[in-house]
Design an enzyme around this catalytic site. Structure first.
Site, PDB file in Angstrom:
ATOM      1  N   SER A  55       0.818  -1.219   0.000  1.00 52.98           N
ATOM      2  CA  SER A  55       0.000   0.000   0.000  1.00 52.98           C
ATOM      3  C   SER A  55       0.845   1.259   0.000  1.00 52.98           C
ATOM      4  CB  SER A  55      -0.919   0.006   1.227  1.00 52.98           C
ATOM      5  OG  SER A  55      -0.159  -0.026   2.425  1.00 52.98           O
ATOM      6  N   HIS A  82      -2.635  -2.928  -5.671  1.00 51.18           N
ATOM      7  CA  HIS A  82      -3.048  -2.622  -4.301  1.00 51.18           C
ATOM      8  C   HIS A  82      -4.564  -2.767  -4.163  1.00 51.18           C
ATOM      9  CE1 HIS A  82      -3.628   0.617  -0.979  1.00 51.18           C
ATOM     10  NE2 HIS A  82      -3.644  -0.599  -0.467  1.00 51.18           N
ATOM     11  N   GLU A  89      -5.736  -0.189  -6.937  1.00 51.43           N
ATOM     12  CA  GLU A  89      -4.721   0.732  -7.460  1.00 51.43           C
ATOM     13  C   GLU A  89      -3.689  -0.080  -8.240  1.00 51.43           C
ATOM     14  OE1 GLU A  89      -3.610   4.623  -4.934  1.00 51.43           O
ATOM     15  OE2 GLU A  89      -3.315   2.764  -3.831  1.00 51.43           O
ATOM     16  N   ASN A 127      -3.379   6.000   0.047  1.00 54.68           N
ATOM     17  CA  ASN A 127      -2.744   6.205   1.347  1.00 54.68           C
ATOM     18  C   ASN A 127      -1.976   7.515   1.439  1.00 54.68           C
ATOM     19  OD1 ASN A 127      -3.745   4.019   2.738  1.00 54.68           O
ATOM     20  ND2 ASN A 127      -2.133   2.647   2.045  1.00 54.68           N
TER      21      ASN A 127
END
Length: 291
Positions: free
Chosen positions: A119, A140, A152, A190
């Protein structure tokens, strides 16, 4: 590239979820972890979650039986010998991921692709550990994988176009929506989410509000489905801290400095839901704020 058999390294929350969606979408799955007990727990959870989906009419009972039959488990990397793609889904620790990737490579066919579910960690650095950086990509998934729509995709500097296209096609076949990110620390989700959580922890640390007040403010004031401290507990405070370290070290900006209270909680082993205590105490029937 026609991806039919998918390997998954790590039978925890993320790895089990990835195995779940792949098997339910018709792919053969090879799931690896350190010991048989973890694999048995993962298979039981996958079965429970699939039956829950069936009870809600999202899948048929026959779909569940067929999906479970597609999942093979092992503690030996040789299980990945016939895989078209292997997804590494271990803990968010670069040194651990590097060792896993080194152990994986000798067992793969020459054409096999590798994806990492990191991540936050550099895809380019992880790819360089392998013998096939052109066939390496970041994939991800969000937690919980069966419920969350987004994946992602992150290319390393050497990721080839056909690798990207094959993994994008896989994500779409799993019913996911793809967001493409560049290989910068923490990517998109993130890079935005973790500083918000970290700021919420600073707000608690500085006494601006209580756990309940902070979470209520963001749920009702910003229409978030759960408060940032509740979300941190769900993600795992160790994972939150690891991502903040990646941001702070990778971007050299003081705004990404992890809150000292987050550091203390992780040092205490208060990691959230998975340990029974974080910003909430999960020992009773209902979570109770700890501050």
């Amino acid at each position: 590239m026609d991806l039919r058999t998918i390997g998954v390294i790590g039978a925890g929350q993320m790895g089990g979820g990835i195995a779940h969606v792949c098997a339910l979408s018709g792919f053969d799955v090879r799931l690896l972890d350190l010991d048989d007990s973890r694999l048995a727990e993962a298979k039981e959870k996958i079965e429970r979650d699939m039956h829950r989906q069936a009870s809600r009419g999202k899948v048929g009972d026959s779909d569940v039986s067929a999906a479970l039959a597609r999942i093979s488990t092992s503690t030996d990397y040789s299980i990945f010998g016939d895989c078209d793609l292997v997804v590494e889904a271990a803990t968010e620790d670069e040194s651990i991921k590097r060792e896993i990737l080194k152990a994986l490579v000798p067992h793969l066919s020459a054409d096999a692709l590798i994806a990492t579910n990191t991540s936050s960690i550099s895809i380019t650095r992880l790819a360089a550990v392998t013998d096939r950086p052109g066939r390496f990509i970041g994939m991800h998934f969000m937690n919980p994988v069966p419920a969350m729509q987004l994946v992602e995709l992150i290319r390393g500097i050497a990721t080839e176009q056909d690798t990207f296209e094959a993994v994008e096609a896989l994500a779409l076949a799993l019913g996911k929506t793809v967001s493409v990110a560049e290989d910068f620390p923490a990517f998109i989700v993130n890079r935005i989410l973790m500083p918000m959580i970290n700021e919420a922890i600073y707000t608690l640390y500085e006494g601006v509000g209580s756990v309940r007040s902070i979470d209520t403010a963001l749920k009702l004031g910003a229409n978030h489905p759960m408060g940032p401290l509740q979300l941190a507990d769900f993600i795992g405070l160790d994972t939150c801290l690891a991502v903040m370290h990646v941001l702070y070290d990778g971007l050299a900006d003081s705004k990404y400095r992890p809150c000292p209270l987050l550091v203390k909680y992780v040092e205490a082993g208060w990691l959230g839901r998975k340990t029974g205590r974080g910003f909430y105490d999960y020992s009773g029937d209902e979570p109770v704020p700890t501050r």
